[in-house]
Write a protein that holds these residues in place. Structure first.
Motif, short mmCIF file in Angstrom:
data_model
loop_
_atom_site.label_atom_id
_atom_site.label_comp_id
_atom_site.label_asym_id
_atom_site.label_seq_id
_atom_site.Cartn_x
_atom_site.Cartn_y
_atom_site.Cartn_z
N HIS A 45 0.83 -1.21 0.00
CA HIS A 45 0.00 0.00 0.00
C HIS A 45 0.86 1.26 0.00
O HIS A 45 0.53 2.25 -0.66
N ASP A 46 1.98 1.23 0.72
CA ASP A 46 2.88 2.39 0.76
C ASP A 46 3.41 2.73 -0.63
O ASP A 46 3.65 3.90 -0.95
N ASP A 47 3.61 1.72 -1.47
CA ASP A 47 4.18 1.93 -2.81
C ASP A 47 3.15 2.38 -3.83
O ASP A 47 3.52 2.76 -4.95
N TYR B 94 9.68 0.08 -7.34
CA TYR B 94 10.72 -0.90 -7.09
C TYR B 94 10.76 -1.24 -5.61
O TYR B 94 10.81 -0.35 -4.77
N ARG B 95 10.67 -2.53 -5.26
CA ARG B 95 10.66 -2.93 -3.85
C ARG B 95 11.30 -4.31 -3.72
O ARG B 95 10.97 -5.20 -4.48
N ARG B 96 12.15 -4.47 -2.74
CA ARG B 96 12.82 -5.76 -2.50
C ARG B 96 13.44 -6.27 -3.80
O ARG B 96 13.37 -7.46 -4.14
N ALA C 225 -1.19 -2.23 16.88
CA ALA C 225 0.03 -1.78 16.17
C ALA C 225 -0.25 -1.42 14.71
O ALA C 225 0.44 -0.58 14.13
N VAL C 226 -1.27 -2.05 14.12
CA VAL C 226 -1.54 -1.84 12.70
C VAL C 226 -2.46 -0.64 12.45
O VAL C 226 -2.31 0.07 11.47
N GLY C 227 -3.40 -0.41 13.34
CA GLY C 227 -4.45 0.57 13.10
C GLY C 227 -4.03 2.02 13.27
O GLY C 227 -2.83 2.36 13.22
C1 FPP Z 1 7.43 2.46 4.49
O1 FPP Z 1 7.90 3.71 4.85
C2 FPP Z 1 6.02 2.26 4.97
C3 FPP Z 1 5.68 1.77 6.17
C4 FPP Z 1 6.68 1.30 7.14
C5 FPP Z 1 4.25 1.57 6.58
C6 FPP Z 1 3.25 2.39 5.82
C7 FPP Z 1 1.87 2.17 6.33
C8 FPP Z 1 0.79 2.11 5.55
C9 FPP Z 1 0.84 2.24 4.07
C10 FPP Z 1 -0.53 1.82 6.15
C11 FPP Z 1 -0.92 0.48 5.64
C12 FPP Z 1 -2.23 0.04 6.05
C13 FPP Z 1 -2.45 -0.81 7.07
C14 FPP Z 1 -3.84 -1.24 7.35
C15 FPP Z 1 -1.36 -1.34 7.91
P1 FPP Z 1 8.79 4.61 3.88
O2 FPP Z 1 7.96 5.06 2.74
O3 FPP Z 1 9.42 5.65 4.73
O4 FPP Z 1 9.92 3.60 3.45
P2 FPP Z 1 10.27 2.99 2.01
O5 FPP Z 1 11.41 3.82 1.50
O6 FPP Z 1 10.72 1.56 2.31
O7 FPP Z 1 9.06 3.05 1.15
#
Ligand code: FPP
Ligand code: MG
Length: 311
Positions: free
Chosen positions: A99-101, A110-112, A163-165
């Motif tokens: 979701h973050d991407d 690009y991830r992992r 922790a998730v919400g």
């Molecule tokens: C990466 O951070 C993102 C996270 C650690 C978590 C992001 C959270 C959400 C998208 C909420 C998701 C929804 C639920 C229900 C849990 P970053 O962008 O700083 O790191 P990156 O460079 O690895 O992308």
């Protein structure tokens, strides 16, 4: 995080002689990979299960599951007791990255070391793959945990949900998104973002491992402090690596923070002071688990690895 890639990470010599972190991580990681691989089978409708597996099985350090297993074992629990929760933590972490991407969030390709989920399966399926992993994480803990009382399993589920919400990852992500591009983000806000966005799940990883093993309140507090410290250190190092590491080392786009005008620890302190602050947190974290004696070696070595890692 293979055995060979951990060697030469610069993890403290003192720890190397007493405890082989590289071997420990490789062994734990192999067990987690095997459990994750068995956790999801592709059935009809194939596409969604394939999308869930694509991101879940794309590698990664598996730090959260390993912290959960290590903490459970530290307190006399077994791998079998903690593995379903360990897998659930990785499912939740993976869904948060999917979701973050997404274009609506960080819009990353690009991830992992691989194209992001929405680049392969499309935005619609990527959103659903995240939802599927999140729901399945809770089902997996409830249905698969064995040799642990229902009361402890319930506590673990409650901790994970918290922790998730909005009180954890989601709340941290909201403040992160709101802060993007703002020149006046305070250190307090930056700390809030990271304590929630990354810290909450790392803390849950340790605390859930402890709950499964039947930790008393004083040990829970001690271990929770350890996790909060390594969580913040982890993020400080992440910010430094975003500047100093290459895309190949990171397996994701480097230099994203600067590009997105994100407030980072190096933007407050510079790179050297950021490294010092991270080291101080690691030292404090290791001190928290000192009373456990030799059994705390894995958690202490993992704390050292956080500041020494290159990806
Ligand atoms: C990466 O951070 C993102 C996270 C650690 C978590 C992001 C959270 C959400 C998208 C909420 C998701 C929804 C639920 C229900 C849990 P970053 O962008 O700083 O790191 P990156 O460079 O690895 O992308
Ligand atoms: Mg991101």
């Amino acid at each position: 995080m293979t055995s060979s890639s951990n060697r030469g990470t610069g993890v403290a010599d003192e720890t190397d002689t007493q405890f082989d972190l590289a071997d420990y991580l490789a062994t734990q990681q192999a067990q987690v990979e095997a459990a994750l691989n068995q956790s999801i089978t592709v059935v009809y409708p194939d596409k969604i299960y394939e999308a869930m597996r694509y991101s879940l099985m794309a590698g990664g350090k598996r730090l959260r599951p390993i912290l959960c297993l290590a903490t459970c074992e530290l307190l006399g629990g077994t791998t079998e007791m903690a593995m379903p929760t360990a897998c659930a933590l990785e499912m939740i972490h993976t869904m948060s990255l999917i979701h973050d991407d997404l274009p609506a969030m960080d819009n990353d390709d690009y991830r992992r070391g691989k194209p992001t989920n929405h680049k392969v399966y499309g935005e619609d399926i990527a959103i659903l793959a995240g939802d599927g992993l999140l729901a399945y994480a809770f089902e997996f803990v409830a249905a698969q945990t064995q040799q642990v009382s229902a009361e402890r399993v319930l506590q673990v589920i409650a901790r994970l949900g918290h922790a998730v919400g909005a009180a954890g990852l989601v709340g941290g992500q909201v403040v992160d998104l709101e802060s993007e591009g703002k020149p006046d983000v305070s250190l307090e806000t930056l700390n809030f973002i990271h304590r929630h966005k990354t810290g909450a799940l790392l803390e849950a990883s340790v605390v859930c491992g402890a709950i499964l093993a039947g930790a008393d309140d004083s040990n829970l507090v001690r271990l929770s402090r350890y996790a909060q410290d390594i969580g913040l250190a982890f993020q400080i190092v992440d910010d430094v690596l975003d500047i100093t590491a290459t895309q190949e080392e990171l397996g994701k786009t480097a230099g994203k923070d600067l590009q997105a005008q994100k407030a980072t620890y190096p933007s407050f302190w510079g790179i050297e002071e950021s490294r010092r602050q991270a080291q101080a947190l690691v030292t404090a974290a290791k001190a928290q688990v000192e009373p456990f004696g030799d059994r705390a070696k894995p958690l202490q070595a993992i704390a050292d690895y956080i500041t020494a890692r290159t990806h």
